[in-house]
Design a protein around this motif. Structure first.
Motif, mmCIF file in Angstrom:
data_model
loop_
_atom_site.group_PDB
_atom_site.id
_atom_site.type_symbol
_atom_site.label_atom_id
_atom_site.label_comp_id
_atom_site.label_asym_id
_atom_site.label_seq_id
_atom_site.Cartn_x
_atom_site.Cartn_y
_atom_site.Cartn_z
ATOM 1 N N ALA A 153 -7.140 -14.554 8.137
ATOM 2 C CA ALA A 153 -7.542 -13.588 7.104
ATOM 3 C C ALA A 153 -6.858 -12.246 7.326
ATOM 4 O O ALA A 153 -6.375 -11.609 6.385
ATOM 5 N N VAL A 154 -6.794 -11.813 8.584
ATOM 6 C CA VAL A 154 -6.137 -10.543 8.910
ATOM 7 C C VAL A 154 -4.643 -10.626 8.626
ATOM 8 O O VAL A 154 -4.064 -9.743 7.980
ATOM 9 N N PHE A 155 -4.002 -11.717 9.081
ATOM 10 C CA PHE A 155 -2.552 -11.853 8.904
ATOM 11 C C PHE A 155 -2.188 -11.922 7.425
ATOM 12 O O PHE A 155 -1.216 -11.304 6.986
ATOM 13 N N LYS A 156 -2.989 -12.650 6.660
ATOM 14 C CA LYS A 156 -2.713 -12.772 5.224
ATOM 15 C C LYS A 156 -2.910 -11.425 4.527
ATOM 16 O O LYS A 156 -2.094 -11.019 3.679
ATOM 17 N N ALA A 157 -3.959 -10.697 4.860
ATOM 18 C CA ALA A 157 -4.225 -9.408 4.223
ATOM 19 C C ALA A 157 -3.118 -8.401 4.541
ATOM 20 O O ALA A 157 -2.640 -7.685 3.649
ATOM 21 N N LEU A 158 -2.710 -8.327 5.802
ATOM 22 C CA LEU A 158 -1.648 -7.405 6.186
ATOM 23 C C LEU A 158 -0.326 -7.778 5.516
ATOM 24 O O LEU A 158 0.455 -6.906 5.103
ATOM 25 N N THR A 159 -0.079 -9.086 5.403
ATOM 26 C CA THR A 159 1.134 -9.542 4.727
ATOM 27 C C THR A 159 1.113 -9.167 3.256
ATOM 28 O O THR A 159 2.100 -8.661 2.710
ATOM 29 N N ASP A 160 -0.013 -9.403 2.599
ATOM 30 C CA ASP A 160 -0.121 -9.108 1.166
ATOM 31 C C ASP A 160 0.064 -7.623 0.871
ATOM 32 O O ASP A 160 0.592 -7.250 -0.192
ATOM 33 N N GLU A 161 -0.358 -6.759 1.789
ATOM 34 C CA GLU A 161 -0.204 -5.324 1.539
ATOM 35 C C GLU A 161 1.157 -4.803 1.995
ATOM 36 O O GLU A 161 1.447 -3.611 1.888
ATOM 37 N N GLY A 162 1.998 -5.705 2.523
ATOM 38 C CA GLY A 162 3.345 -5.326 2.925
ATOM 39 C C GLY A 162 3.430 -4.587 4.237
ATOM 40 O O GLY A 162 4.448 -3.941 4.529
ATOM 41 N N PHE A 163 2.390 -4.693 5.071
ATOM 42 C CA PHE A 163 2.371 -3.950 6.331
ATOM 43 C C PHE A 163 3.554 -4.311 7.227
ATOM 44 O O PHE A 163 4.162 -3.432 7.858
ATOM 45 N N TYR A 164 3.886 -5.590 7.318
ATOM 46 C CA TYR A 164 4.920 -6.015 8.253
ATOM 47 C C TYR A 164 6.335 -5.736 7.763
ATOM 48 O O TYR A 164 7.276 -5.722 8.560
ATOM 49 N N ASN A 165 6.508 -5.529 6.482
ATOM 50 C CA ASN A 165 7.846 -5.297 5.941
ATOM 51 C C ASN A 165 8.445 -4.017 6.517
ATOM 52 O O ASN A 165 7.898 -2.933 6.350
ATOM 53 N N GLY A 166 9.553 -4.157 7.227
ATOM 54 C CA GLY A 166 10.205 -3.002 7.826
ATOM 55 C C GLY A 166 9.712 -2.655 9.214
ATOM 56 O O GLY A 166 10.216 -1.712 9.832
#
Length: 264
Positions: A127-140
């Motif tokens: 749930a955490v990984f999906k939420a962070l991914t959806d908000e673009g946290f990991y991009n960059g």
């Protein structure tokens, strides 16, 4: 005499007003100095806290010393509960990922990795990984840490350093290997040491079979795996680490950026 008396009283009144204004200015100046001292103290405390959190977070992630303990056959500590037992309102609920398997891609330095995030085995972590991914946290974001031990190989990602975000910690531990072995391709959650609720936003990708002894809280949550493209991580590892205090644990020679992550 009456006029003189009135003048004297008026002069005395003006003097009293001036004294009152001077006293008010003195009190305001004292208050400003006191507020500045408090603000400076709070700033210094924040810096100290940030340093402590950084050291704690880095110490809590798997190290060469932990690997050496495993090689020596030492018994892993038994798990103990954390003082924290619930997540804050900013942490996504586990039921948003429970029973679901997300697939997608993670692009590192232009190379695409296929990934699978498993909410059937680690619903809170997924749930955490999906939420962070959806908000673009990991991009960059960066992959700041690489280990290159003979049987201890991982690439840690999700931040410019090991510093944790004190406002984004969660638990509990899920899907931790009973034998403390993390196969090549494993995606696991980095956390602070001895804390089952010390998980955060960072994760690591294991590129060779690795043994990481559990600490007093347990092991590390396995949230998913790389399904294709591991040769990109192998190439990053082959380039080695920048010279430092450890011969096999440090920043990658080749700077690594997560271009994007997508899940569905």
């Amino acid at each position: 005499m009456a006029a003189s008396s009135r003048s004297a009283r008026e002069a005395k009144r003006r003097i009293q007003q001036m004294e009152a204004k001077r006293e008010l200015r003195r009190e305001q100046e004292k208050r400003r100095r006191r507020d500045n001292i408090i603000a400076a103290g709070a700033g210094a405390a924040a810096v100290v806290l940030a340093v402590v959190l950084q050291l704690t977070a880095f110490a809590g992630n798997p190290t060469e010393e932990e690997f050496a303990a495993a090689e020596a056959g030492l018994t892993s500590p038994s798990a103990s509960p954390s003082a924290q037992e619930t997540n804050g309102p900013n942490i996504p609920a586990a039921d948003t990922a429970a029973g679901k398997v997300f697939t997608g891609e993670m692009t590192l330095n232009g190379s695409v990795l296929g990934v699978e995030i498993d909410g059937t085995k680690a619903p809170q972590a997924a749930a955490v990984f999906k939420a962070l991914t959806d908000e673009g946290f990991y991009n960059g974001s960066a992959c700041h840490r690489l280990t290159t031990g003979e049987a201890f190989g991982l690439l840690q990602c999700g931040g410019a350093s090991a510093a944790a975000d004190p406002d984004y910690t969660w638990g509990p531990l899920e899907n931790t290997p009973a034998d403390n072995t993390y196969p090549a391709g494993t995606i696991a959650v980095a956390r602070s040491g001895d804390n089952a609720y010390g998980n955060g936003k960072q994760f690591f990708v294991v590129y060779k079979d690795t043994v990481i002894p559990a600490d007093s809280a347990g092991g590390y949550t396995v949230v998913g795996k790389v399904t294709s493209g591991m040769e990109a991580v192998d190439a990053i590892a082959a380039a080695g680490i920048t010279p430092g205090s450890s011969a096999s644990d440090g920043a990658p020679v080749q700077p690594v950026t997560i271009d994007s992550v997508s899940l569905k």
